[in-house]
Scaffold this active site. Structure first.
Site, PDB file in Angstrom:
ATOM      1  N   LEU A   1       9.881   5.699   1.953  1.00 53.75           N
ATOM      2  CA  LEU A   1       8.595   5.117   2.323  1.00 53.75           C
ATOM      3  C   LEU A   1       7.762   4.894   1.068  1.00 53.75           C
ATOM      4  CD1 LEU A   1       7.723   7.251   5.463  1.00 53.75           C
ATOM      5  CD2 LEU A   1       8.547   4.912   5.421  1.00 53.75           C
TER       6      LEU A   1
ATOM      7  N   ASP B   1      -3.782   9.815   8.313  1.00 56.94           N
ATOM      8  CA  ASP B   1      -3.148   8.758   7.515  1.00 56.94           C
ATOM      9  C   ASP B   1      -1.634   8.949   7.580  1.00 56.94           C
ATOM     10  OD1 ASP B   1      -5.612   7.682   6.650  1.00 56.94           O
ATOM     11  OD2 ASP B   1      -5.759   9.273   5.136  1.00 56.94           O
ATOM     12  N   LEU B   2      -0.941   8.050   8.253  1.00 51.34           N
ATOM     13  CA  LEU B   2       0.479   8.205   8.534  1.00 51.34           C
ATOM     14  C   LEU B   2       1.289   8.421   7.259  1.00 51.34           C
ATOM     15  CD1 LEU B   2       2.685   8.149  10.713  1.00 51.34           C
ATOM     16  CD2 LEU B   2       2.870   5.676  10.336  1.00 51.34           C
ATOM     17  N   ASP B   3       2.032   9.548   7.234  1.00 57.15           N
ATOM     18  CA  ASP B   3       2.939   9.887   6.134  1.00 57.15           C
ATOM     19  C   ASP B   3       2.253   9.972   4.781  1.00 57.15           C
ATOM     20  OD1 ASP B   3       5.215  10.113   7.768  1.00 57.15           O
ATOM     21  OD2 ASP B   3       5.575   7.951   7.686  1.00 57.15           O
ATOM     22  N   GLU B   4       0.946  10.245   4.776  1.00 55.76           N
ATOM     23  CA  GLU B   4       0.226  10.333   3.512  1.00 55.76           C
ATOM     24  C   GLU B   4      -0.478  11.670   3.343  1.00 55.76           C
ATOM     25  OE1 GLU B   4      -2.307   6.998   2.735  1.00 55.76           O
ATOM     26  OE2 GLU B   4      -0.786   5.520   3.270  1.00 55.76           O
TER      27      GLU B   4
END
Length: 293
Positions: A205, A235-238
């Site tokens: 990602l 915050d998606l995947d952050e």
């Protein structure tokens, strides 16, 4: 007259103190003096002062020879915590953290964590497994762990997350682990369980999003396979990164071999992240983490 064998002393109670606060002089002295005055002995101590944020972080593993309860330790430490504006916690070192695992249809991380917990490699007690599918109900049952099938659709997402929160609260859970759970959690749930949800994903990602990322990676000839374990935020995947693992691959690997390598590194990174969290080794530092290993 033969001598009586010496009676072994009872092991001292073990505790872990973690703290973060604005950095200033006297923090370590105050903590060590407190432990000395309360008859405790420092077994291990780690600290870090972040010049970028101006914050100080500390983890102390200590023992108490005299009988004392964790409640008394917390009550007596409060004045120091207030004086230095600390975000702090004292926990028993021998208590296994109660966790919930969440999974969809990829079971490698679930299987790995179940086995590690069973064999004592992880200091956790798996209170339940939650899934939006029933694929792994039989596997979970073989470990005598409750399995909760909570289907999720666009129309039932709110109710499904409410049921998850019920499980977390009823079971006294301190950590939710997304062991390849393929549903996006709502902003509200992320806020309610801030710092208490760990996720794992491949480290492609944002290069290779969507379906079959390893096949996309194969088509681009990647040379490194990676995985990232992180705390979940809105915050998606952050969210703040806890641990990363990487494995080098050659030009001759197939897409299926890439998938197999990816599963291994995902399991390794996630297991370490869960272990460190359960041992109170991770402290949040804004969008980053301090990990005392």
């Amino acid at each position: 007259m033969s001598e009586q064998p010496a009676r072994a002393e009872a092991p001292a109670d073990q505790y872990v103190l973690t703290l973060s606060c604005p950095d200033k002089q006297g923090i370590v002295h105050a903590v060590s003096s407190y432990l000395f005055m309360t008859g405790c002995n420092i077994e291990d101590s780690q600290q870090f002062g972040d010049h970028d944020t101006g914050l100080f972080f500390m983890r102390v593993h200590f023992s108490a020879e005299a009988p004392v309860t964790v409640e008394k330790l917390r009550a007596s430490f409060t004045a120091i915590g207030d004086a230095f504006r600390m975000d702090w916690r004292i926990s028993r070192a021998d208590e296994k953290m109660r966790i919930v695992l969440m999974v969809s249809r990829f079971g490698h991380c679930l299987n790995d964590l179940l086995f590690r917990a069973r064999t004592g490699a992880l200091p956790v007690e798996i209170a339940a497994v939650v899934s939006n599918h029933t694929d792994f109900a039989e596997l979970v049952a073989s470990y005598n762990i409750p399995f909760h099938h909570i289907p999720v659709t666009k129309d039932t997402k709110v109710q499904a997350e409410a049921r998850l929160l019920d499980v977390v609260r009823e079971e006294g859970v301190e950590l939710v682990v997304l062991a390849r759970y393929m549903q996006v959690l709502s902003d509200d749930l992320c806020k309610q369980l801030s710092g208490q949800i760990i996720n794992i994903h491949h480290s492609f990602l944002p290069s290779f999003k969507g379906a079959k990322p390893y096949h996309q990676a194969h088509a681009r000839g990647v040379k490194l396979i990676g995985a990232t374990a992180h705390y979940v935020t809105a915050d998606l995947d952050e969210g703040p990164i806890i641990e990363q693992e990487v494995e080098r691959v050659g030009h001759d690997v197939t897409p299926d071999q890439l998938v197999a390598v990816g599963r291994d590194v995902e399991c390794q990174a996630l297991a370490r992240a869960v272990k460190w969290h359960a041992e109170r080794r991770i402290l949040l530092n804004g969008r980053r983490t301090v990990v005392f290993t």
